[in-house]
Design a protein around this motif. Structure first.
Motif, PDB file in Angstrom:
ATOM      1  N   LYS A 136       0.818  -1.216   0.000  1.00 30.54           N
ATOM      2  CA  LYS A 136       0.000   0.000   0.000  1.00 30.54           C
ATOM      3  C   LYS A 136       0.854   1.270   0.000  1.00 30.54           C
ATOM      4  CE  LYS A 136      -0.536   0.006   5.043  1.00 30.54           C
ATOM      5  NZ  LYS A 136      -1.512  -0.017   6.179  1.00 30.54           N
ATOM      6  N   GLU A 137       2.153   1.130   0.316  1.00 28.67           N
ATOM      7  CA  GLU A 137       3.052   2.280   0.342  1.00 28.67           C
ATOM      8  C   GLU A 137       3.929   2.368  -0.904  1.00 28.67           C
ATOM      9  OE1 GLU A 137       5.342   2.288   3.924  1.00 28.67           O
ATOM     10  OE2 GLU A 137       3.617   1.839   5.209  1.00 28.67           O
ATOM     11  N   THR A 138       3.727   1.441  -1.844  1.00 26.81           N
ATOM     12  CA  THR A 138       4.588   1.382  -3.025  1.00 26.81           C
ATOM     13  C   THR A 138       4.495   2.644  -3.864  1.00 26.81           C
ATOM     14  OG1 THR A 138       4.384  -1.031  -3.130  1.00 26.81           O
ATOM     15  CG2 THR A 138       5.114   0.092  -5.127  1.00 26.81           C
ATOM     16  N   PHE A 139       3.286   3.141  -4.107  1.00 29.57           N
ATOM     17  CA  PHE A 139       3.116   4.329  -4.947  1.00 29.57           C
ATOM     18  C   PHE A 139       3.868   5.516  -4.366  1.00 29.57           C
ATOM     19  CE2 PHE A 139       0.912   8.350  -5.755  1.00 29.57           C
ATOM     20  CZ  PHE A 139       1.000   8.398  -7.143  1.00 29.57           C
ATOM     21  N   GLU A 140       3.733   5.728  -3.066  1.00 32.89           N
ATOM     22  CA  GLU A 140       4.401   6.857  -2.426  1.00 32.89           C
ATOM     23  C   GLU A 140       5.918   6.694  -2.484  1.00 32.89           C
ATOM     24  OE1 GLU A 140       4.319  10.588  -0.722  1.00 32.89           O
ATOM     25  OE2 GLU A 140       2.665   9.381  -1.521  1.00 32.89           O
ATOM     26  N   TYR A 141       6.380   5.468  -2.275  1.00 32.67           N
ATOM     27  CA  TYR A 141       7.824   5.186  -2.308  1.00 32.67           C
ATOM     28  C   TYR A 141       8.407   5.501  -3.690  1.00 32.67           C
ATOM     29  CZ  TYR A 141      12.180   2.484  -1.745  1.00 32.67           C
ATOM     30  OH  TYR A 141      13.496   2.089  -1.688  1.00 32.67           O
ATOM     31  N   VAL A 142       7.740   5.012  -4.728  1.00 39.28           N
ATOM     32  CA  VAL A 142       8.222   5.217  -6.097  1.00 39.28           C
ATOM     33  C   VAL A 142       8.102   6.683  -6.499  1.00 39.28           C
ATOM     34  CG1 VAL A 142       7.791   4.656  -8.533  1.00 39.28           C
ATOM     35  CG2 VAL A 142       7.751   2.848  -6.797  1.00 39.28           C
ATOM     36  N   SER A 143       7.010   7.332  -6.150  1.00 39.05           N
ATOM     37  CA  SER A 143       6.807   8.741  -6.488  1.00 39.05           C
ATOM     38  C   SER A 143       7.889   9.620  -5.870  1.00 39.05           C
ATOM     39  CB  SER A 143       5.432   9.207  -6.015  1.00 39.05           C
ATOM     40  OG  SER A 143       4.405   8.490  -6.666  1.00 39.05           O
ATOM     41  N   ASN A 144       8.215   9.351  -4.619  1.00 41.52           N
ATOM     42  CA  ASN A 144       9.270  10.119  -3.948  1.00 41.52           C
ATOM     43  C   ASN A 144      10.622   9.891  -4.605  1.00 41.52           C
ATOM     44  OD1 ASN A 144       7.454  11.185  -2.093  1.00 41.52           O
ATOM     45  ND2 ASN A 144       7.838   9.596  -0.566  1.00 41.52           N
ATOM     46  N   LEU A 145      10.822   8.677  -5.099  1.00 40.51           N
ATOM     47  CA  LEU A 145      12.078   8.348  -5.782  1.00 40.51           C
ATOM     48  C   LEU A 145      12.198   9.131  -7.086  1.00 40.51           C
ATOM     49  CD1 LEU A 145      14.402   6.428  -5.109  1.00 40.51           C
ATOM     50  CD2 LEU A 145      13.285   4.700  -6.528  1.00 40.51           C
ATOM     51  N   LEU A 146      11.081   9.256  -7.810  1.00 40.04           N
ATOM     52  CA  LEU A 146      11.082  10.026  -9.053  1.00 40.04           C
ATOM     53  C   LEU A 146      11.401  11.496  -8.786  1.00 40.04           C
ATOM     54  CD1 LEU A 146       7.955   8.493 -10.873  1.00 40.04           C
ATOM     55  CD2 LEU A 146      10.370   8.077 -11.365  1.00 40.04           C
ATOM     56  N   ARG A 159      17.327   9.553 -16.018  1.00 43.74           N
ATOM     57  CA  ARG A 159      16.913   9.771 -14.628  1.00 43.74           C
ATOM     58  C   ARG A 159      16.065   8.598 -14.143  1.00 43.74           C
ATOM     59  NH1 ARG A 159      17.648  15.222 -12.884  1.00 43.74           N
ATOM     60  NH2 ARG A 159      18.305  16.577 -14.604  1.00 43.74           N
ATOM     61  N   VAL A 160      15.232   8.068 -15.040  1.00 43.86           N
ATOM     62  CA  VAL A 160      14.450   6.878 -14.686  1.00 43.86           C
ATOM     63  C   VAL A 160      15.384   5.701 -14.417  1.00 43.86           C
ATOM     64  CG1 VAL A 160      12.750   5.201 -15.506  1.00 43.86           C
ATOM     65  CG2 VAL A 160      12.423   7.636 -15.990  1.00 43.86           C
ATOM     66  N   GLY A 161      16.433   5.573 -15.263  1.00 42.14           N
ATOM     67  CA  GLY A 161      17.405   4.505 -15.059  1.00 42.14           C
ATOM     68  C   GLY A 161      18.114   4.631 -13.719  1.00 42.14           C
ATOM     69  N   ILE A 162      18.417   5.852 -13.326  1.00 41.91           N
ATOM     70  CA  ILE A 162      19.052   6.083 -12.027  1.00 41.91           C
ATOM     71  C   ILE A 162      18.074   5.758 -10.899  1.00 41.91           C
ATOM     72  CG2 ILE A 162      20.020   7.862 -10.518  1.00 41.91           C
ATOM     73  CD1 ILE A 162      21.072   9.235 -13.092  1.00 41.91           C
ATOM     74  N   ALA A 163      16.806   6.150 -11.078  1.00 38.79           N
ATOM     75  CA  ALA A 163      15.784   5.834 -10.070  1.00 38.79           C
ATOM     76  C   ALA A 163      15.630   4.327  -9.908  1.00 38.79           C
ATOM     77  CB  ALA A 163      14.445   6.463 -10.469  1.00 38.79           C
ATOM     78  N   ARG A 164      15.699   3.612 -11.029  1.00 37.49           N
ATOM     79  CA  ARG A 164      15.595   2.146 -10.970  1.00 37.49           C
ATOM     80  C   ARG A 164      16.743   1.564 -10.148  1.00 37.49           C
ATOM     81  NH1 ARG A 164      15.783  -0.843 -16.615  1.00 37.49           N
ATOM     82  NH2 ARG A 164      17.781   0.260 -16.621  1.00 37.49           N
ATOM     83  N   ALA A 165      17.957   2.111 -10.353  1.00 38.33           N
ATOM     84  CA  ALA A 165      19.103   1.631  -9.583  1.00 38.33           C
ATOM     85  C   ALA A 165      18.953   1.947  -8.100  1.00 38.33           C
ATOM     86  CB  ALA A 165      20.392   2.244 -10.129  1.00 38.33           C
ATOM     87  N   LYS A 216      25.207  14.574  -6.240  1.00 45.12           N
ATOM     88  CA  LYS A 216      24.278  14.897  -5.156  1.00 45.12           C
ATOM     89  C   LYS A 216      23.814  13.617  -4.450  1.00 45.12           C
ATOM     90  CE  LYS A 216      19.588  16.821  -4.596  1.00 45.12           C
ATOM     91  NZ  LYS A 216      18.814  15.551  -4.578  1.00 45.12           N
ATOM     92  N   LEU A 217      23.460  12.607  -5.240  1.00 49.57           N
ATOM     93  CA  LEU A 217      23.007  11.338  -4.674  1.00 49.57           C
ATOM     94  C   LEU A 217      24.132  10.645  -3.911  1.00 49.57           C
ATOM     95  CD1 LEU A 217      20.958  10.029  -7.736  1.00 49.57           C
ATOM     96  CD2 LEU A 217      20.024  10.838  -5.549  1.00 49.57           C
TER      97      LEU A 217
END
Length: 323
Positions: free
Chosen positions: A131-141, A165-171, A202-203
């Protein structure tokens, strides 16, 4: 011959010893893509890997992650020998080791939205309750410079920089410790390159990441790296901290690479070093020093005796008889 690249006893995150990756063409022919590479990587460090196309940079990076199964050698990550791990154990350990590929479009699933791709990773590794997956992924984006609404878009709806940037988010999804950046900015425009490099730095600060940064662009490597390793025909021929390597290159091959970098300095008096001939085939590596067929310093000794990888100054190593 094993290369010794460290003299300090500081703790390391990754230790690679005598790593080889050979591809058999037939019963008699073998491509020696990576041929005895050794180095250590400390936590929070960025090690740049440079060299001409075909020198084995990307193959080495993938072999470390076991995307290519190594032919021989050892890969120690923290206290774990990655080569000895079975498939199930390796899958769990891969959370700590991720990769950002060169082609951000080809490395993404074109039939899935960005949100679906990243959510699949999060749910597979059970990183947060579903139930927290959407928030987790959205914050990552948002963390990588995208917007929450990008969750519902497909890869073809993004620009090249946004895809990376999506590729970095995936990592970042699995909160890794080490990221292999395999030509991560070479397919991007120069202005976008700088944005992605700034994001990576930055990351690195915020997440205490460690990078193995593979590139053929020396200016990019100089910008982001702490140490730099130069590869030629499957081996590391020089390794040093970036200031020492760029200010005082020791190996003739490194000197030739650096002399080819354009300069905007008005009084730049560097002498251009033009290498003769082409890079030998990894199917038929020259005897002795593998660079001798193109080296301006080569002698008969270079043709028959492989140079030892030795220390030439503090934290500066080179594999040359005469440099």
């Amino acid at each position: 011959m094993t290369q010794v690249l460290e003299t300090t006893n500081k703790p390391f995150l990754l230790k690679v010893e005598n790593l080889t990756k050979h591809f058999a063409i037939d019963k008699k022919q073998v491509v020696k893509a990576v041929d005895g590479v050794s180095f250590t990587l400390k936590k929070g460090e960025t090690l740049g890997i440079v060299g001409e196309s075909g020198c084995g940079k990307s193959t080495m990076g993938r072999a470390i992650l076991r995307l290519h199964e190594p032919t021989s050698g050892t890969i120690q990550f923290e206290e774990t020998d990655l080569i000895s791990l079975k498939r199930k154990e390796l899958r769990k350990r891969r959370k700590d080791l991720q990769i950002v590929f060169q082609d951000p479009y080809g490395s993404l699933n074109q039939r899935m939205t960005v949100g679906a791709m990243l959510s699949e990773i999060v749910n597979t590794h059970k990183l947060v309750p579903k139930k927290e997956t959407f928030e987790y992924v959205s914050n990552l984006l948002v963390e990588v410079g995208l917007r929450k609404e990008h969750y519902y878009r497909f890869p073809h709806e993004f620009s090249g920089g946004q895809r990376q940037r999506v590729g970095i988010a995936r990592a970042l999804c699995v909160d890794p410790k080490l990221i292999v950046c395999d030509e991560a900015v070479s397919a991007l425009d120069v202005s976008v390159q700088s944005q992605i490099l700034n994001l990576l730095q930055k990351l690195k600060r915020e997440r205490e990441l460690t990078y193995l940064f593979i590139s053929h662009d020396l200016s990019v490597v100089k910008h982001i790296s702490d140490r730099v390793a130069v590869m030629y025909l499957g081996k590391i021929v020089e390794l040093a901290d970036k200031k020492s390597l760029f200010d005082n290159p020791n190996h003739p091959y490194t000197q030739a690479l650096l002399s080819a970098v354009p300069s905007v300095e008005k009084n730049d008096k560097r002498e251009r070093v033009v290498l003769k001939g082409d890079v030998p085939s990894p199917l038929n590596i020259p005897s002795g020093c593998r660079f001798h067929s193109r080296c301006p310093l080569a002698t008969e000794k270079c043709k028959v005796e492989e140079p030892a990888f030795h220390q030439v100054s503090e934290n500066h190593f080179s594999a040359c008889h005469y440099a």
